[in-house]
Design an enzyme around this catalytic site. Structure first.
Site, PDB file in Angstrom:
ATOM      1  N   GLY A 164       0.813  -1.205   0.000  1.00 26.98           N
ATOM      2  CA  GLY A 164       0.000   0.000   0.000  1.00 26.98           C
ATOM      3  C   GLY A 164       0.848   1.257   0.000  1.00 26.98           C
ATOM      4  N   GLY A 168      -0.027   5.230   0.172  1.00 30.57           N
ATOM      5  CA  GLY A 168      -0.909   6.388   0.250  1.00 30.57           C
ATOM      6  C   GLY A 168      -2.361   6.201   0.609  1.00 30.57           C
ATOM      7  N   GLY A 192      -3.784   5.339   3.521  1.00 28.71           N
ATOM      8  CA  GLY A 192      -4.122   5.535   4.921  1.00 28.71           C
ATOM      9  C   GLY A 192      -4.917   6.817   5.162  1.00 28.71           C
ATOM     10  N   CYS A 222      -2.631   9.700   5.768  1.00 18.12           N
ATOM     11  CA  CYS A 222      -1.525   9.835   4.821  1.00 18.12           C
ATOM     12  C   CYS A 222      -1.911  10.782   3.688  1.00 18.12           C
ATOM     13  CB  CYS A 222      -1.165   8.458   4.245  1.00 18.12           C
ATOM     14  SG  CYS A 222       0.207   8.497   3.072  1.00 18.12           S
ATOM     15  N   ASP A 252      -1.824  -2.866   3.734  1.00 22.03           N
ATOM     16  CA  ASP A 252      -1.591  -1.837   4.741  1.00 22.03           C
ATOM     17  C   ASP A 252      -2.291  -0.544   4.364  1.00 22.03           C
ATOM     18  OD1 ASP A 252      -0.600  -0.100   6.652  1.00 22.03           O
ATOM     19  OD2 ASP A 252       1.406   0.015   5.795  1.00 22.03           O
ATOM     20  N   GLY A 253      -3.391  -0.239   5.063  1.00 17.83           N
ATOM     21  CA  GLY A 253      -4.041   1.050   4.888  1.00 17.83           C
ATOM     22  C   GLY A 253      -5.272   1.024   4.003  1.00 17.83           C
ATOM     23  N   GLY A 289      -4.618   1.378  10.776  1.00 20.35           N
ATOM     24  CA  GLY A 289      -4.255   2.464  11.669  1.00 20.35           C
ATOM     25  C   GLY A 289      -5.457   3.140  12.288  1.00 20.35           C
ATOM     26  N   SER A 290      -6.265   3.820  11.470  1.00 22.71           N
ATOM     27  CA  SER A 290      -7.330   4.671  11.990  1.00 22.71           C
ATOM     28  C   SER A 290      -8.353   3.911  12.826  1.00 22.71           C
ATOM     29  CB  SER A 290      -8.032   5.403  10.844  1.00 22.71           C
ATOM     30  OG  SER A 290      -8.586   4.493   9.912  1.00 22.71           O
ATOM     31  N   ARG A 301      -5.634   9.199  21.810  1.00 26.79           N
ATOM     32  CA  ARG A 301      -6.833   9.739  22.471  1.00 26.79           C
ATOM     33  C   ARG A 301      -7.842  10.305  21.480  1.00 26.79           C
ATOM     34  NH1 ARG A 301      -2.820  12.814  26.683  1.00 26.79           N
ATOM     35  NH2 ARG A 301      -1.383  11.073  26.717  1.00 26.79           N
TER      36      ARG A 301
END
Length: 386
Positions: free
Chosen positions: A214, A216, A218, A221, A260-261, A283-284, A295
């Site tokens: 992957g 870009g 994300g 990103c 990934d992403g 990630g997100s 947080r």
């Protein structure tokens, strides 16, 4: 192959998660009886989901929890946890910054030198918690950090940058020798990021134990906006899976690929696996966990770049515990909670009893898949991540 985009110039079509759908099978399976595990160098993981090496996503606490649930989390050795003994105050500064000042503040915070003793300490923290320890570095520091991480007790080392290739031309510095790096490590080496068949094959020939796929996609990103780079994830995954399968037929070595992403829902994860991935990196979705360091905020790995940031800070909110995000119970209908339940139910519906079988699922190009019959949901903004 491809379509003309101008005189003498062709471009091939590429597809992302919103462009395709999975076709239900002629056989269905009880979701509770499917096997969603995957393997890396003989180590089995019960959950095919990895938490991305981003400071808003993975700290020692989340890494321990992820391991407890059968997954894997990667700690970024380039990040805050390896720069500051007490990272909380610096995380507070990033989270409380205004949108206009966020990138500048992140750049200044990441200007602090990385400390070897903190690398040892963070690895020890995760190790004491009983988790598998995976850590990451950019290629420029891979040889040094790989040895430090291995000595500190890390189980997996990841080399990751926007684009990583087996061949790199540079006269101002000495590029990392990935073959040499692999030979110097006694622990598995994951390399990323990559999106093309040829580049995947060359990295596999260097000895990569797994590849991250992957460029870009994300949520935090901005590489596609800043650089114009990227291949939609379904096409990138399918091309990379073809390289993996060819390499396996030729050498007998199976190199897992990890999309990934670009995934925010269970449906996205299922499509990534069906496109050929052995596991996914997210990630997100995990930045929304109560255990995540950010947080409710998430920022891209290249956001701190002093000259050309290729990431941004975004607010994702807090959805619940890591356990809820992975296993439910889900209190929203948008597919962002109970990702493992989504994988199991999808596999049951297409008749796949393992990830390898899910990779053989029929795919269709279906641009109407998210809009067909959804007029009321669209009008009321329901049934989608929010």
């Amino acid at each position: 192959m491809g379509m003309w985009v101008g005189r003498g110039r062709k471009a091939r079509a590429a597809y992302g998660f919103d462009d395709i759908a999975l076709v239900p099978g002629a056989l269905t399976v009880n979701p509770a009886e499917v096997d969603i595990s995957w393997e890396l160098c003989g180590r089995r993981f019960d959950t095919p989901i990895i938490a991305a090496a981003m400071d808003g996503v993975v700290g020692p606490k989340l890494a321990i929890e992820m391991g407890r649930h059968g997954g894997l989390a990667v700690l970024n050795l380039e990040g805050i946890f390896a720069r500051y003994e007490r990272p909380e105050e610096f995380l507070d500064r990033i989270v409380s910054a205004s949108p206009e000042e966020a990138t500048k503040i992140i750049q200044s915070i990441y200007g602090e030198p990385i400390k070897e003793e903190l690398i040892h300490r963070r690895i020890e923290e995760i190790k004491k918690g009983g988790g598998v320890v995976a850590v990451s570095s950019i290629p420029q520091r891979a040889e040094r950090f790989g040895q430090i991480a291995q000595e500190a007790g890390a189980d997996i080392f990841v080399v990751q940058s926007t684009v990583t290739t087996a061949r790199h031309i540079a006269t101002q510095y000495t590029p990392v020798d990935l073959r040499k790096l692999k030979k110097s490590l006694a622990i598995p080496l994951i390399i990323g990021n990559v999106v093309t068949y040829e580049a995947c094959l060359e990295l596999m020939e260097c000895g990569a134990d797994a590849l991250l796929i992957g460029v870009g996609p994300g949520a935090a990103c901005t590489s596609r906006e800043v650089l114009g780079l990227g291949v939609p994830q379904v096409t990138a995954t399918a091309d990379s899976a073809a390289a993996r399968d060819f390499h396996y037929k030729r050498t007998g070595q199976y190199v897992p690929i990890i999309t990934d992403g670009g995934m925010t829902t269970g449906g996205d994860v299922c499509k990534a696996l069906a496109s050929g991935a052995d596991a996914v990196m997210i990630g997100s979705a995990f930045a929304r966990a109560t255990e995540a360091p950010g947080r409710g905020y998430h920022w891209g790995m290249a956001t701190p770049h002093q000259n050309l940031p290729r990431g941004t800070r975004i607010r994702v909110g807090i959805a619940g515990s890591l356990e809820q995000i992975l296993f439910g119970p889900a209190f929203t209908e948008d597919g962002t909670l109970n990702l493992v339940g989504a994988i199991r139910t999808c596999m049951g519906s297409v008749g796949a009893q393992s990830i390898r079988e899910l990779q053989q699922t029929e795919l269709i190009i279906a641009p109407a898949i998210k809009t067909e019959g959804k007029v009321f949901q669209q009008a009321q903004k329901l049934g989608r991540p929010r």
